[in-house]
Design an enzyme around this catalytic site. Structure first.
Site, PDB file in Angstrom:
ATOM      1  N   HIS A 127       1.011  -1.227   0.062  1.00 56.27           N
ATOM      2  CA  HIS A 127      -0.320  -0.106  -0.039  1.00 56.27           C
ATOM      3  C   HIS A 127       0.842   1.165  -0.182  1.00 56.27           C
ATOM      4  CE1 HIS A 127      -2.618   3.159   2.179  1.00 56.27           C
ATOM      5  NE2 HIS A 127      -3.720   2.102   1.704  1.00 56.27           N
ATOM      6  N   ASP A 204       2.702  -4.763   8.396  1.00 60.46           N
ATOM      7  CA  ASP A 204       1.231  -3.895   8.008  1.00 60.46           C
ATOM      8  C   ASP A 204       0.416  -5.427   8.284  1.00 60.46           C
ATOM      9  OD1 ASP A 204      -0.432  -2.741   7.205  1.00 60.46           O
ATOM     10  OD2 ASP A 204       0.729  -1.867   5.084  1.00 60.46           O
ATOM     11  N   GLN A 207      -4.260  -5.123   7.076  1.00 58.78           N
ATOM     12  CA  GLN A 207      -5.636  -6.385   6.613  1.00 58.78           C
ATOM     13  C   GLN A 207      -5.759  -7.660   7.025  1.00 58.78           C
ATOM     14  OE1 GLN A 207      -8.020  -5.925   4.090  1.00 58.78           O
ATOM     15  NE2 GLN A 207      -7.018  -3.312   3.447  1.00 58.78           N
ATOM     16  N   LYS A 230     -10.504  -0.430  10.227  1.00 60.16           N
ATOM     17  CA  LYS A 230     -10.538  -1.832   9.492  1.00 60.16           C
ATOM     18  C   LYS A 230     -10.813  -3.210  10.269  1.00 60.16           C
ATOM     19  CE  LYS A 230      -7.985  -0.026   5.718  1.00 60.16           C
ATOM     20  NZ  LYS A 230      -6.695  -0.147   4.590  1.00 60.16           N
ATOM     21  N   CYS A 368      -4.688   2.887  -3.747  1.00 56.77           N
ATOM     22  CA  CYS A 368      -3.617   2.636  -3.113  1.00 56.77           C
ATOM     23  C   CYS A 368      -2.649   2.070  -3.185  1.00 56.77           C
ATOM     24  CB  CYS A 368      -3.924   3.179  -1.777  1.00 56.77           C
ATOM     25  SG  CYS A 368      -4.841   4.378  -1.549  1.00 56.77           S
TER      26      CYS A 368
HETATM   27  C1  LIG Z   1      -5.790   0.440   4.574  1.00 56.33           C
HETATM   28  C2  LIG Z   1      -4.515  -0.044   4.349  1.00 56.33           C
HETATM   29  C3  LIG Z   1      -3.357   0.681   5.073  1.00 56.33           C
HETATM   30  C4  LIG Z   1      -3.311   2.477   5.534  1.00 56.33           C
HETATM   31  O1  LIG Z   1      -4.117   2.481   6.142  1.00 56.33           O
HETATM   32  P1  LIG Z   1      -5.500   3.766   7.129  1.00 56.33           P
HETATM   33  O2  LIG Z   1      -6.474   3.665   8.047  1.00 56.33           O
HETATM   34  O3  LIG Z   1      -5.503   4.484   5.622  1.00 56.33           O
HETATM   35  O4  LIG Z   1      -4.423   4.784   7.629  1.00 56.33           O
HETATM   36  C5  LIG Z   1      -1.937   0.504   5.261  1.00 56.33           C
HETATM   37  N1  LIG Z   1      -1.859  -0.907   4.498  1.00 56.33           N
HETATM   38  C6  LIG Z   1      -3.021  -1.449   3.692  1.00 56.33           C
HETATM   39  C7  LIG Z   1      -2.864  -2.934   3.827  1.00 56.33           C
HETATM   40  C8  LIG Z   1      -3.904  -1.585   4.470  1.00 56.33           C
HETATM   41  O5  LIG Z   1      -4.805  -1.431   3.997  1.00 56.33           O
END
Ligand SMILES: *Cc1c(COP(=O)(O)O)cnc(C)c1O
Length: 410
Positions: A127, A204, A207, A230, A368
């Site tokens: 992302h 990260d 998800q 999320k 993104c």
């Molecule tokens: C949504 C997402 C982000 C960014 O998250 P924010 O809540 O917009 O800061 C980063 N990495 C992944 C894999 C995402 O799905």
């Protein structure tokens, strides 16, 4: 203890007020969960309850409201600690999202530890939030970014990764599950290999936190980041987990109130963890509400939700494969409940508009992850992502609407 009763999706749906609404005269079908999940009533009520009953600034006040707010705020920290298996609550830092968590690490760690010629490894699946902050610090420090390639199905090329690692590698920052494709990366192996070369590993988990069991101690990652919104929680709250000794060795990210011990005009000393990284008044209401999003997941049971979502994913994928000219991107075994596809001769945006006219919310575009779309040779995809409250009937509605839309577009 998770319930052993059969999965009652209708009762789960009744906890989410937004699912009652109509869009363009049709019942809402919400398949944009990878962008943000809807909120159970518990979460919405927690915000109202806080502002109606005990709104106060935290950690400083010596009055009842401040005590209650502080206790509720710290209860969220404990809930997050348990949710991801952190050893200590001091290792949980509240931020405003995954994006801010990664910026915090790239700055507060990178400023101290990165030097010219050092290397940071990311992957082709990232992302933008796990690309741009590293580019910014790399530019300031003269560090170099290397990118693990993928195959046509979105699997990381682990052999290429192994060759990339060296004593120059200082940080490996990789997504656990791709938001654009749903592909789950072999994160344990990625972390182990990073450590064998003396590098740190950031995961990260934006998800993965909602779908997969996370135990940061057994993963042995140095940092794990995710967003509250999320995981059925509110927007504006993110989490940074970091190993204590590493967090201790980092500089503060922002200066201000709360993050200091003592301040004089000559010099200030910094507060202990986790407050060292929580400058200023935090997002108290949303942090408090976050624990009710986590509670929702724990109450239904992550395994039960995961099984339900796997059924939705398998059903949707099998139906989508029957659509002429449709190609699922990232069509691999190890996936979270995200299905991303392209259709020959159809622009994803045109499709999204026609689906919205039928009450269906999907995501289209680059998600993104523009560099990933370039790797796959597409401008974008259409993405349907499933959550605990989605149903097989909703997928049938999507497939029917899709076929109807394609007749209009072709
Ligand atoms: C949504 C997402 C982000 C960014 O998250 P924010 O809540 O917009 O800061 C980063 N990495 C992944 C894999 C995402 O799905």
């Amino acid at each position: 203890m998770a319930s052993t009763l059969p999965y009652d999706v209708q009762s789960i749906r009744s906890e989410f007020p937004i699912l009652q609404r109509k869009v363009k005269g049709k019942s809402l079908v919400y398949f944009d969960n990878a962008a943000t999940a809807q909120k159970p009533k518990q979460v919405i009520d927690a915000i109202t309850h806080y502002y109606s009953h005990y709104n106060a600034n935290i950690h400083r006040g010596l009055h009842t409201l401040a005590d209650e707010a502080t206790a509720a705020f710290e209860a969220s920290r404990a809930a997050v600690q348990a949710f991801i298996g952190a050893k200590q609550h001091e290792e949980i830092i509240f931020t405003k999202g995954t994006t801010e968590s990664i910026n915090l690490v790239s700055n507060a760690w990178g400023n101290v530890f990165l030097e010219a010629g050092d290397e940071i490894i990311i992957s082709s699946l990232e992302h933008h939030a796990n690309i741009v902050p590293w580019q910014m610090i790399a530019e300031r420090k003269g560090a170099v970014i290397r990118v693990i390639p993928i195959d046509a199905d979105g699997r990381l090329d682990m052999e290429a990764y192994k060759k990339m690692l060296s004593s120059k590698t200082k940080m490996v920052s990789v997504v656990h599950a791709s938001n654009a494709l749903g592909v789950i990366n072999p994160i344990e192996q990625i972390i182990q290999l990073a450590h064998q070369h003396g590098a740190l590993a950031l995961v990260d988990g934006a998800q993965s936190a909602v779908h997969l069991d996370i135990d940061v101690q057994s993963l042995d990652c140095d940092f794990f980041v995710f967003s509250g919104h999320k995981t059925y929680g509110p927007t504006g709250v993110g989490i940074l987990y970091g190993k204590r000794h590493i967090l201790e060795s980092m500089q503060p990210y922002q200066g201000g109130g709360e993050m200091i011990k003592e301040v004089s005009f000559e010099k200030s000393t910094y507060n202990e963890l986790p407050f060292k990284f929580e400058a200023g008044t935090p997002n108290i209401a949303d942090v408090i509400a976050l624990q009710f999003g986590i509670d929702f997941i724990s109450r239904i049971g992550k395994a039960a939700i995961r099984q339900h979502e796997a059924e939705l994913l398998a059903y949707a994928s099998s139906k989508l494969r029957l659509v002429e000219g449709l190609k699922i991107r990232g069509d691999v075994e190890e996936k979270v409940s995200v299905v991303s596809f392209t259709i020959e001769g159809v622009h994803p945006q045109d499709l999204a508009i026609l689906l919205d006219n039928q009450g269906i919310a999907v995501r289209t575009g680059h998600h993104c992850a523009q560099p990933l779309m370039n790797c796959l040779g597409v401008v974008g995809t259409t993405r349907a992502s499933f959550a605990a409250y989605n149903t097989i009937e909703e997928i049938d509605i999507l497939i029917e609407a899709l076929n109807k839309s394609l007749k209009m577009l072709k």
